[in-house]
Scaffold this motif. Structure first.
Motif, short mmCIF file in Angstrom:
data_model
loop_
_atom_site.label_atom_id
_atom_site.label_comp_id
_atom_site.label_asym_id
_atom_site.label_seq_id
_atom_site.Cartn_x
_atom_site.Cartn_y
_atom_site.Cartn_z
N THR A 1 10.64 -3.45 2.63
CA THR A 1 10.03 -2.52 1.67
C THR A 1 8.53 -2.76 1.56
O THR A 1 7.75 -1.81 1.48
N LYS A 2 8.11 -4.02 1.58
CA LYS A 2 6.69 -4.31 1.44
C LYS A 2 5.90 -3.88 2.67
O LYS A 2 4.76 -3.42 2.56
N SER A 3 6.50 -4.02 3.83
CA SER A 3 5.85 -3.56 5.05
C SER A 3 5.70 -2.03 5.05
O SER A 3 4.67 -1.49 5.43
N THR A 4 6.74 -1.35 4.56
CA THR A 4 6.70 0.12 4.52
C THR A 4 5.69 0.62 3.50
O THR A 4 5.03 1.65 3.72
N LEU A 5 5.53 -0.09 2.39
CA LEU A 5 4.50 0.30 1.41
C LEU A 5 3.11 0.19 2.03
O LEU A 5 2.22 1.00 1.70
N TYR A 6 2.91 -0.76 2.91
CA TYR A 6 1.61 -0.86 3.58
C TYR A 6 1.38 0.37 4.48
O TYR A 6 0.28 0.92 4.53
N THR A 7 2.42 0.79 5.15
CA THR A 7 2.32 2.01 5.97
C THR A 7 1.99 3.22 5.09
O THR A 7 1.15 4.05 5.45
N LEU A 8 2.63 3.30 3.92
CA LEU A 8 2.34 4.40 3.00
C LEU A 8 0.89 4.35 2.53
O LEU A 8 0.22 5.39 2.45
N SER A 9 0.40 3.15 2.25
CA SER A 9 -0.98 3.01 1.80
C SER A 9 -1.97 3.48 2.87
O SER A 9 -2.90 4.24 2.58
N THR B 1 -14.19 2.14 -0.39
CA THR B 1 -13.19 1.20 0.13
C THR B 1 -11.83 1.87 0.17
O THR B 1 -11.26 2.21 -0.87
N THR B 2 -11.31 2.09 1.35
CA THR B 2 -9.98 2.68 1.49
C THR B 2 -9.34 2.20 2.78
O THR B 2 -10.03 1.87 3.75
N GLY B 3 -8.02 2.11 2.78
CA GLY B 3 -7.30 1.63 3.96
C GLY B 3 -7.38 0.13 4.15
O GLY B 3 -6.99 -0.39 5.20
N SER B 4 -7.82 -0.58 3.12
CA SER B 4 -8.00 -2.02 3.24
C SER B 4 -6.75 -2.81 2.87
O SER B 4 -5.93 -2.35 2.06
#
Length: 248
Positions: A152-160, A235-238
């Protein structure tokens, strides 16, 4: 005057974010299962006009939408959304049953996805907004007994990063804060069930974390407040690691 919406906010780092936002005189909308706890936080901070608490079961998608609607009704806009709430079941890939899988994915991924869906629409309309996801050092591959949590945490990074890539043209920013091993209430409760005391937990962590200690709930706050502020407008995508150097 900024309005900050927190998925969570009654415990741990989420609560410290709430306090920091109120100190900045931001409006704050937060949520949790315990109505009395929410009321107590508002009363203790004397923030009846600047804070809104929404009783929320993260498995209830309809109530997630109501949380968004009531926040807009009270404050008119949402300038920043902090995705903090989550659960961390002790479960390996071989041990995870369907019930555990569904619970962690509903709370950690489905609830944030649909709340972001509502909030993002309003940010696009306002041509402004900052979304901050709380991640974990488990996101890369995780400990062996945290398989569904790590996913779930890896997928949230993809969403971000998806939001950062496709919604920058609307001046909506999205960033991911990786929080390391922290002595939050939830962590202490989880370890207590395993028969581990806070003192022994800190001692164990000091031998694992390169910087020599567990994080406190205050350690991630400066990074989060920076991402909420206008100082981070480009700052975005960081991905920001507040982990004491720990990489699982």
């Amino acid at each position: 005057m900024k309005t900050v919406m927190i998925l969570g906010g009654t415990k741990g780092v989420g609560k410290e974010i709430l306090h920091s936002c109120l100190e900045k005189e931001y409006n704050v909308s937060f949520c949790g299962r315990n109505l009395e706890m929410g009321k107590k936080i508002i009363q203790s901070t004397k923030s009846e006009n600047k804070a809104y608490f929404h009783k929320l079961d993260l498995n209830n998608i309809v109530e997630i939408e109501n949380f968004y609607k009531q926040t807009i009704k009270k404050f008119g806009r949402i300038d920043a959304l902090v995705i903090y709430a989550g659960i961390t079941p002790v479960s390996s890939l071989l041990d995870t049953d369907e019930k555990t899988y569904d619970e962690v994915f509903n709370v950690n991924l489905k609830a944030p996805f649909f709340l972001v869906r509502h909030v993002l629409k309003s940010m696009v309309e306002k041509l402004s907004g900052s979304i901050i996801f709380f991640g974990s050092a488990h996101m890369d591959y995780g400990e062996i007994d945290r398989a569904p949590y790590a996913l779930t945490k890896s997928t949230l990074y993809t969403l971000s990063t998806h939001i950062a890539r496709h919604y920058a043209k609307y001046r909506v920013r999205s960033n991911y804060v990786v929080m390391g091993w922290t002595n939050t209430e939830g962590e202490l409760e989880l370890r207590a069930k395993e028969g581990i005391t806070e003192e022994s937990l800190k001692e164990k962590a000091s031998g694992i974390i390169p910087m020599g200690r567990m994080l406190s709930p205050f350690d991630p706050i400066p990074a989060v407040m920076h991402l909420i502020s206008d100082e981070s407008s480009m700052t975005t995508g960081s991905l920001i690691r507040v982990t004491g150097g720990e990489y699982i």
